[in-house]
Design a protein around this motif. Structure first.
Motif, PDB file in Angstrom:
ATOM      1  N   ASN A   1      14.726 -32.364   0.004  1.00 53.70           N
ATOM      2  CA  ASN A   1      13.866 -32.602  -1.149  1.00 53.70           C
ATOM      3  C   ASN A   1      14.730 -32.895  -2.372  1.00 53.70           C
ATOM      4  N   ALA A   2      14.268 -33.828  -3.220  1.00 52.74           N
ATOM      5  CA  ALA A   2      15.025 -34.163  -4.421  1.00 52.74           C
ATOM      6  C   ALA A   2      14.099 -34.533  -5.562  1.00 52.74           C
ATOM      7  N   ASP A   3      14.459 -34.122  -6.761  1.00 54.57           N
ATOM      8  CA  ASP A   3      13.809 -34.539  -8.002  1.00 54.57           C
ATOM      9  C   ASP A   3      14.807 -35.455  -8.698  1.00 54.57           C
ATOM     10  N   LEU A   4      14.521 -36.760  -8.740  1.00 55.00           N
ATOM     11  CA  LEU A   4      15.498 -37.701  -9.255  1.00 55.00           C
ATOM     12  C   LEU A   4      14.861 -38.859  -9.996  1.00 55.00           C
ATOM     13  N   GLU A   5      15.692 -39.551 -10.780  1.00 52.37           N
ATOM     14  CA  GLU A   5      15.295 -40.729 -11.538  1.00 52.37           C
ATOM     15  C   GLU A   5      15.935 -41.952 -10.901  1.00 52.37           C
TER      16      GLU A   5
ATOM     17  N   ILE B   1      20.040 -37.128 -10.778  1.00 55.28           N
ATOM     18  CA  ILE B   1      19.425 -36.153  -9.884  1.00 55.28           C
ATOM     19  C   ILE B   1      19.364 -34.805 -10.591  1.00 55.28           C
ATOM     20  N   ASN B   2      18.166 -34.275 -10.752  1.00 53.86           N
ATOM     21  CA  ASN B   2      17.983 -32.992 -11.415  1.00 53.86           C
ATOM     22  C   ASN B   2      18.264 -31.832 -10.456  1.00 53.86           C
ATOM     23  N   VAL B   3      17.569 -31.844  -9.316  1.00 52.49           N
ATOM     24  CA  VAL B   3      17.722 -30.765  -8.349  1.00 52.49           C
ATOM     25  C   VAL B   3      17.494 -31.307  -6.940  1.00 52.49           C
ATOM     26  N   MET B   4      18.226 -30.787  -5.986  1.00 47.76           N
ATOM     27  CA  MET B   4      18.031 -31.105  -4.578  1.00 47.76           C
ATOM     28  C   MET B   4      17.944 -29.795  -3.798  1.00 47.76           C
ATOM     29  N   GLY B   5      17.186 -29.814  -2.721  1.00 49.84           N
ATOM     30  CA  GLY B   5      17.035 -28.597  -1.950  1.00 49.84           C
ATOM     31  C   GLY B   5      16.671 -28.841  -0.505  1.00 49.84           C
ATOM     32  N   TRP B   6      16.736 -27.766   0.266  1.00 49.66           N
ATOM     33  CA  TRP B   6      16.331 -27.768   1.660  1.00 49.66           C
ATOM     34  C   TRP B   6      15.144 -26.841   1.840  1.00 49.66           C
ATOM     35  N   PHE B   7      14.128 -27.337   2.516  1.00 49.90           N
ATOM     36  CA  PHE B   7      12.973 -26.555   2.924  1.00 49.90           C
ATOM     37  C   PHE B   7      12.915 -26.543   4.443  1.00 49.90           C
ATOM     38  N   ARG B   8      12.182 -25.594   5.001  1.00 52.35           N
ATOM     39  CA  ARG B   8      11.991 -25.574   6.448  1.00 52.35           C
ATOM     40  C   ARG B   8      10.581 -25.127   6.776  1.00 52.35           C
ATOM     41  N   GLN B   9      10.118 -25.554   7.945  1.00 49.28           N
ATOM     42  CA  GLN B   9       8.786 -25.195   8.400  1.00 49.28           C
ATOM     43  C   GLN B   9       8.806 -24.963   9.903  1.00 49.28           C
TER      44      GLN B   9
END
Length: 120
Positions: free
Chosen positions: A96-100, A31-39
């Motif tokens: 949200n996640a950028d992962l392999e 896992i490179n980066v994980m985050g929280w977004f909101r709308q």
């Protein structure tokens, strides 16, 4: 097949606290980066907080000092501790996640969201 599932949303009064969780399932290698977004209704989706593989963090100015992001690598789980909540924090929060994974190289994944409602 990778999936992100959020939980922990709900209704809370202003000044209260909530903790959101996001669990990633599937055979994940890195896992490179994980985050929280909101709308919020009628508004653009915005970054709330993110955490990298080196555990460096970034926060939106509107939540800095009130929210804390963390990750548990052993459980492939992301957390967002939200304190001193305000009505303007009301939104659907997305993981949200950028992962392999086993079936793919690095790519971006999204959860379906969890609703946070803060009453005045």
């Amino acid at each position: 097949q990778v999936q992100l599932v959020e939980s922990g949303g709900g209704l809370v009064q202003a000044g209260g606290s909530l903790r959101l969780s996001c669990q990633a399932s599937g055979i994940i290698f890195s896992i490179n980066v994980m985050g929280w977004f909101r709308q919020a209704p009628g508004k653009q989706r915005e970054l709330v907080a993110r955490i990298t593989s080196s555990r460096s963090t970034d926060y939106a100015d509107s939540v800095k000092g009130r929210f804390t992001i963390a990750r548990d690598s052993a459980k492939n789980t992301l957390y967002l501790e939200m304190n001193r909540l305000k009505p303007e924090d009301t939104a659907v929060y997305y993981c949200n996640a950028d992962l392999e994974s086993l079936g793919s190289g690095f790519r971006e994944y999204w959860g379906k969201g969890t609703l946070v409602t803060v009453s005045s």
